[in-house]
Design an enzyme around this catalytic site. Structure first.
Site, PDB file in Angstrom:
ATOM      1  N   CYS A 101       0.629  -1.157  -0.070  1.00 14.45           N
ATOM      2  CA  CYS A 101       0.053   0.073   0.006  1.00 14.45           C
ATOM      3  C   CYS A 101       0.935   1.347  -0.012  1.00 14.45           C
ATOM      4  O   CYS A 101       0.663   2.094  -0.697  1.00 14.45           O
ATOM      5  CB  CYS A 101      -0.879  -0.033   1.303  1.00 14.45           C
ATOM      6  N   CYS A 211      -6.663  -3.612   6.315  1.00 17.17           N
ATOM      7  CA  CYS A 211      -7.561  -2.952   6.177  1.00 17.17           C
ATOM      8  C   CYS A 211      -8.889  -3.674   5.148  1.00 17.17           C
ATOM      9  O   CYS A 211     -10.021  -3.252   5.360  1.00 17.17           O
ATOM     10  CB  CYS A 211      -7.437  -1.811   5.630  1.00 17.17           C
TER      11      CYS A 211
END
Length: 403
Positions: A101, A211
């Site tokens: 990410c 997440c």
């Protein structure tokens, strides 16, 4: 400077944005919408980037008096971070989605878009420090200062330090990054700063886990995307000791969830020691087989000036293979693809496990061996608090076991 503040909706990014404003920068807040399911809600400390988080980020921006926007990066996130997560597990490797990410979203998609819009830097709520030094062309300290080197260092907050997952950004992208929380020694200090500024997120729980797997069920997420693929669990002698629904759901070092039908002859616990996607087989064995003292890494990245100090190849450093793992002493060497010295037995002519091209590295642990290092993990090289470089683990093994 014109600064784009990445606002996740948590306390860290809100305080980072506030500090950028107080430093006199022209700040604009942006929340990255990363989930394709905009009905996703956060559950306590699980998950992030939800509608609730976007609302919390907007309220923080209003308190700070800065413009606020939501950028939909969900397609990019799915095509890079989530796709990498699935393909790595499918290939029998162990990915780190937070590293990906930072690489593909925060310090590529977000940073590149910010630069295109005329921003000078992106501020985030990461716990890490950037130290700027003037050095001579030789890489030593400069009397007059020939060039500027930006070094990535650990945060003084050991419990929250994120230099490990930031190392993949590299020197060029970190040159346009700001980490206003770099000097904070505790999360309590950050929460106190938020409360003092009237930010409602001051008591908001931290997010953790992956997440996009908000319920914490990684195996369930993998099976929903990759389907059921029944196969065998075998011991190191090849005897079948159990079954599974997909080898992709297992990782080296795993002990729980094996559901073995036959106990080990010595009665000791068994761990995953290998995942073989070609045959859809999971191999289990005793704990001692998880101990490694050699690591080969691919896609290596080094920070500015590091290799100038190490012209002879091997150098002493510390390495870390997990986000909050302990650094261990090692000898490290930068190599180019197959030009290294590590082979299958630890002494051959190539870097086993790499694709034979591109920057790579070799690690020889000089202290206690590490346990359960898996291909796909990041290996980050440190000297003290300073990050020297990083790579993706392609193979890890115990040299003594090969003799």
């Amino acid at each position: 400077m014109r600064v784009l503040a990445a606002m996740s909706g948590g306390v860290d990014s809100a305080v980072a944005a506030a500090l950028a404003v107080e430093a006199g920068h022209d700040v604009v807040g942006v929340h990255m919408a990363l989930s394709r399911n905009r009905d996703q809600f956060r559950t306590g400390s699980r998950g992030c980037c939800s509608i609730e988080d976007a609302g919390d980020a907007r309220r923080a921006a209003d308190v700070l008096g800065i413009p606020y926007y939501v950028w939909d990066l969900s397609e990019r996130f799915e095509d890079t971070v989530v796709a990498d997560f699935l393909s790595e597990y499918e290939a029998g490797r162990t990915p780190n989605p937070c590293v990906r990410c930072n690489e593909h979203i925060k310090f590529e998609a977000l940073l590149d878009k910010a630069t295109a819009l005329g921003f000078d830097a992106v501020a985030t709520g990461h716990y890490a420090q950037i130290v700027t030094r003037e050095v001579a062309a030789s890489g030593t300290e400069a009397d007059g200062g020939a060039r500027t080197v930006r070094e990535l260092h650990r945060s003084p907050n050991d419990a929250k330090d994120q230099s490990y997952v930031l190392a993949v950004a590299g020197p060029e992208r970190l040159a346009r990054a700001m980490f206003p929380l770099g000097g904070f020694a505790s999360k309590d200090e950050v929460r106190a700063e938020a409360a003092r500024r009237g930010l409602s997120v001051s008591a908001k729980p931290d997010s953790y886990d992956i997440c996009f797997v908000a319920d914490g069920d990684t195996r369930g997420f993998l099976q929903s995307r990759l389907g059921s693929r029944p196969g065998e669990v075998v011991d190191v002698d090849g005897a079948v000791v159990g079954e599974h629904d997909g080898a992709y759901a297992f990782t080296v070092g795993q002990r729980r969830g094996l559901a073995l039908g036959r106990p080990a002859a010595d009665g000791k616990a068994r761990y995953v020691v290998d995942v073989q996607p070609a045959t859809n087989t999971v191999v289990v064995g005793p704990a001692e087989l998880l101990s490694v003292d050699r690591i080969a890494g691919e896609k290596a990245l080094w920070f500015d000036g590091v290799l100038e100090h190490e012209p002879d190849g091997w150098f002493d450093a510390e390495v870390q293979v997990r986000a909050h793992g302990a650094p261990v002493p090692a000898r490290v060497r930068a190599v180019e693809g197959g030009a290294g010295t590590f082979g299958p037995d630890g002494s051959g002519p190539d870097v086993s496990g790499t694709d034979g091209s591109g920057p790579a590295l070799e690690v020889e642990l000089t202290g206690t061996p590490l346990r359960g290092v898996a291909a796909g993990q990041s290996v980050v090289v440190y000297r003290g608090t300073r990050v020297l470089g990083q790579a993706t683990v392609s193979r890890a093994w115990r040299a003594a076991a090969a003799r």
